[in-house]
Design an enzyme around this catalytic site. Structure first.
Site, PDB file in Angstrom:
ATOM      1  N   TRP A 158       1.003  -0.812   0.196  1.00 16.58           N
ATOM      2  CA  TRP A 158      -0.032   0.467   0.431  1.00 16.58           C
ATOM      3  C   TRP A 158       0.733   1.298  -0.579  1.00 16.58           C
ATOM      4  O   TRP A 158       1.139   1.711   1.199  1.00 16.58           O
ATOM      5  CB  TRP A 158      -0.559  -0.420   1.266  1.00 16.58           C
ATOM      6  CG  TRP A 158      -1.993  -1.323   0.903  1.00 16.58           C
ATOM      7  CD1 TRP A 158      -2.500  -1.007   0.552  1.00 16.58           C
ATOM      8  CD2 TRP A 158      -1.877  -2.253   1.655  1.00 16.58           C
ATOM      9  NE1 TRP A 158      -4.078  -1.764   0.715  1.00 16.58           N
ATOM     10  CE2 TRP A 158      -3.242  -3.010   1.279  1.00 16.58           C
ATOM     11  CE3 TRP A 158      -0.828  -2.844   2.454  1.00 16.58           C
ATOM     12  CZ2 TRP A 158      -2.859  -4.257   2.005  1.00 16.58           C
ATOM     13  CZ3 TRP A 158      -1.649  -4.372   2.870  1.00 16.58           C
ATOM     14  CH2 TRP A 158      -2.107  -5.229   2.400  1.00 16.58           C
ATOM     15  N   HIS A 172      -6.533   2.700   2.620  1.00 15.29           N
ATOM     16  CA  HIS A 172      -8.312   1.364   1.772  1.00 15.29           C
ATOM     17  C   HIS A 172      -9.607   1.430   3.184  1.00 15.29           C
ATOM     18  O   HIS A 172      -8.820   1.993   4.217  1.00 15.29           O
ATOM     19  CB  HIS A 172      -7.123  -0.351   2.189  1.00 15.29           C
ATOM     20  CG  HIS A 172      -6.834  -0.624   3.170  1.00 15.29           C
ATOM     21  ND1 HIS A 172      -6.304  -1.915   3.478  1.00 15.29           N
ATOM     22  CD2 HIS A 172      -6.630  -0.377   4.274  1.00 15.29           C
ATOM     23  CE1 HIS A 172      -5.522  -1.884   4.144  1.00 15.29           C
ATOM     24  NE2 HIS A 172      -6.069  -1.281   4.989  1.00 15.29           N
ATOM     25  N   ARG A 198      -3.475   6.066  -2.739  1.00 19.12           N
ATOM     26  CA  ARG A 198      -2.165   5.539  -3.150  1.00 19.12           C
ATOM     27  C   ARG A 198      -2.012   6.342  -3.565  1.00 19.12           C
ATOM     28  O   ARG A 198      -1.610   6.844  -4.706  1.00 19.12           O
ATOM     29  CB  ARG A 198      -2.431   4.264  -3.692  1.00 19.12           C
ATOM     30  CG  ARG A 198      -3.181   3.621  -2.840  1.00 19.12           C
ATOM     31  CD  ARG A 198      -3.190   2.098  -2.829  1.00 19.12           C
ATOM     32  NE  ARG A 198      -3.808   1.013  -2.196  1.00 19.12           N
ATOM     33  CZ  ARG A 198      -4.577  -0.409  -2.177  1.00 19.12           C
ATOM     34  NH1 ARG A 198      -3.756  -0.379  -3.099  1.00 19.12           N
ATOM     35  NH2 ARG A 198      -5.232  -0.519  -1.728  1.00 19.12           N
ATOM     36  N   GLN A 212     -13.420   2.041  -2.777  1.00 21.12           N
ATOM     37  CA  GLN A 212     -13.781   0.562  -2.842  1.00 21.12           C
ATOM     38  C   GLN A 212     -14.836   1.136  -1.276  1.00 21.12           C
ATOM     39  O   GLN A 212     -15.564   1.872  -1.085  1.00 21.12           O
ATOM     40  CB  GLN A 212     -12.892   0.336  -1.105  1.00 21.12           C
ATOM     41  CG  GLN A 212     -10.807   0.234  -2.845  1.00 21.12           C
ATOM     42  CD  GLN A 212     -10.241  -0.490  -0.904  1.00 21.12           C
ATOM     43  OE1 GLN A 212     -10.447  -0.612  -0.133  1.00 21.12           O
ATOM     44  NE2 GLN A 212      -9.411  -1.466  -2.029  1.00 21.12           N
ATOM     45  N   VAL A 255      -6.038 -11.321   6.532  1.00 21.57           N
ATOM     46  CA  VAL A 255      -7.400 -12.867   5.870  1.00 21.57           C
ATOM     47  C   VAL A 255      -6.283 -14.099   6.258  1.00 21.57           C
ATOM     48  O   VAL A 255      -5.272 -13.952   5.100  1.00 21.57           O
ATOM     49  CB  VAL A 255      -7.885 -12.483   4.711  1.00 21.57           C
ATOM     50  CG1 VAL A 255      -8.992 -11.465   5.158  1.00 21.57           C
ATOM     51  CG2 VAL A 255      -6.934 -12.092   3.693  1.00 21.57           C
ATOM     52  N   ALA A 309     -13.773 -11.436   5.199  1.00 22.26           N
ATOM     53  CA  ALA A 309     -14.063  -9.446   4.995  1.00 22.26           C
ATOM     54  C   ALA A 309     -13.370  -9.771   3.115  1.00 22.26           C
ATOM     55  O   ALA A 309     -12.943 -10.517   3.213  1.00 22.26           O
ATOM     56  CB  ALA A 309     -12.498  -9.277   6.089  1.00 22.26           C
TER      57      ALA A 309
END
Ligand code: PHE
Length: 342
Positions: A158, A172, A198, A212, A255, A309
């Site tokens: 990122w 994000h 970004r 997003q 995740v 998620a």
């Protein structure tokens, strides 16, 4: 005397006729004609001296009355003319509120706004709450709280804009995960539509500013298939057609397992076309089962609860749906671009 009475009667009748014919609507002309030095009335006044002495007084009174009558009539006409003129000018300047207005050309919503509204509709119908992210947030929320400690190599994924005092322009919408998870008790269902930033060089596929929609779902016995089902339901509602989803493993620190979801190409229905580069699939979003560290950090026991998620970019979705080949058009401010999304 008879002669005077008749004459004055005639004068008044003629004046009435003149007034009626309304072509002599010039008061001054009428005044000269009926009261001027050469008027009939003036002639009669001069004639008084030829009348018998004893009648002169009555004749005088008669002529005076006539003069007053003429003056009154002229006054009245003057008033009428003035009123008429006033009416005319009022009519001319009047705004007719019953007249239909001229419609300004109608604008339309930006395609991102439209997609947002539609997505929020779909997700709220599925029981999700909507949260807006902070556009400037801190390191803890954007990174640390979601299992990306300082010095973690994944941070490189990122490219981050930092403010001088160490704040972050969110990279994000996952920046809201910890806030949402730590402030609620399961079942938790939330979506976070928001603007992200970004620090990358822009080209046809990259923008420094984009949007997003994040989603989190935490409860007892939430499984991987719940995630696939939820996302498939959303995309089918969004594109209004049957869509297949495919999961491919990928790495995101928050995740486990994590991956990308691809949709069967919405343009060729999976047959293969220019947009899906003949693969039949479109890679759309990052997702996965929420990492136990993220749940723990938010005060949720990962031995009791599980969750998933996801996060996807709106611009890319619109580009795929509409065959747009340059992401920079979204913020170009070019009204011709926006007008195509009626
Ligand atoms: N935040 C990730 C990104 O911006 C997307 C993501 C969200 C991935 C949630 C997994 C789970 O790339």
């Amino acid at each position: 005397m008879i002669k005077f009475e008749e004459k004055t009667k005639q004068i008044l009748q003629e004046l009435d006729a003149d007034i009626k014919s309304d072509n002599i609507y010039n008061i001054e002309n009428l005044r000269i004609k009926y009261l001027g030095r050469k008027s009939e009335l003036s002639k009669l006044l001069k004639d008084i001296k030829n009348a018998p002495k004893e009648k002169r007084k009555n004749i005088g009174l008669l002529l005076n009355r006539t003069k007053n009558a003429i003056q009154t009539k002229l006054e009245k006409i003057k008033e009428e003319i003035e009123k008429e003129e006033l009416d005319k000018s009022i009519k001319k300047d009047k705004i007719d509120i019953t007249e239909p207005g001229i419609r300004p050309t109608k604008g339309n919503l930006h395609p991102i706004t439209k997609l947002l509204y539609k997505s929020i509709d779909i997700f709220t119908n599925m029981g999700f709450e909507v949260y807006e992210p902070y556009q400037i947030d801190d390191d803890y929320n954007n990174f640390e709280s979601i299992n990306i400690p300082k010095e973690h190599p994944a941070r490189d994924a990122w490219d981050t804009f930092w403010t001088e005092d160490g704040q972050i322009l969110i990279t994000h919408t996952s920046s809201m995960q910890n806030r949402i998870l730590s402030s609620k008790t399961p079942p938790i269902r939330a979506v976070v539509p928001g603007r992200c930033f970004r620090n990358e060089a822009t080209d046809a596929r990259h923008e420094h500013t984009f949007h997003q929609i994040e989603g989190v779902y935490v409860d007892k016995q939430i499984t991987f298939t719940d995630m696939l089902g939820t996302l498939q339901t959303y995309f089918e509602a969004f594109f209004e057609k049957e869509i297949k989803v495919k999961f491919m493993p990928d790495y995101f620190p928050f995740v486990e397992p994590g991956g990308q979801i691809a949709l069967s190409c919405v343009l060729c229905n999976g047959k293969g076309c220019k947009v899906c580069k003949n693969s039949g699939w479109l890679e759309i979003l990052g997702c996965g089962m929420i990492h136990p560290n993220v749940l723990k950090e938010a005060g949720i026991d990962p031995n009791i609860y599980t969750g998933f998620a996801w996060g996807f970019g709106l611009e890319r979705l619109i580009m795929l749906k509409n065959g747009i080949d340059d992401i920079r058009l979204f913020h170009s401010g070019d009204i011709r671009f926006i007008k195509q999304f009626k």
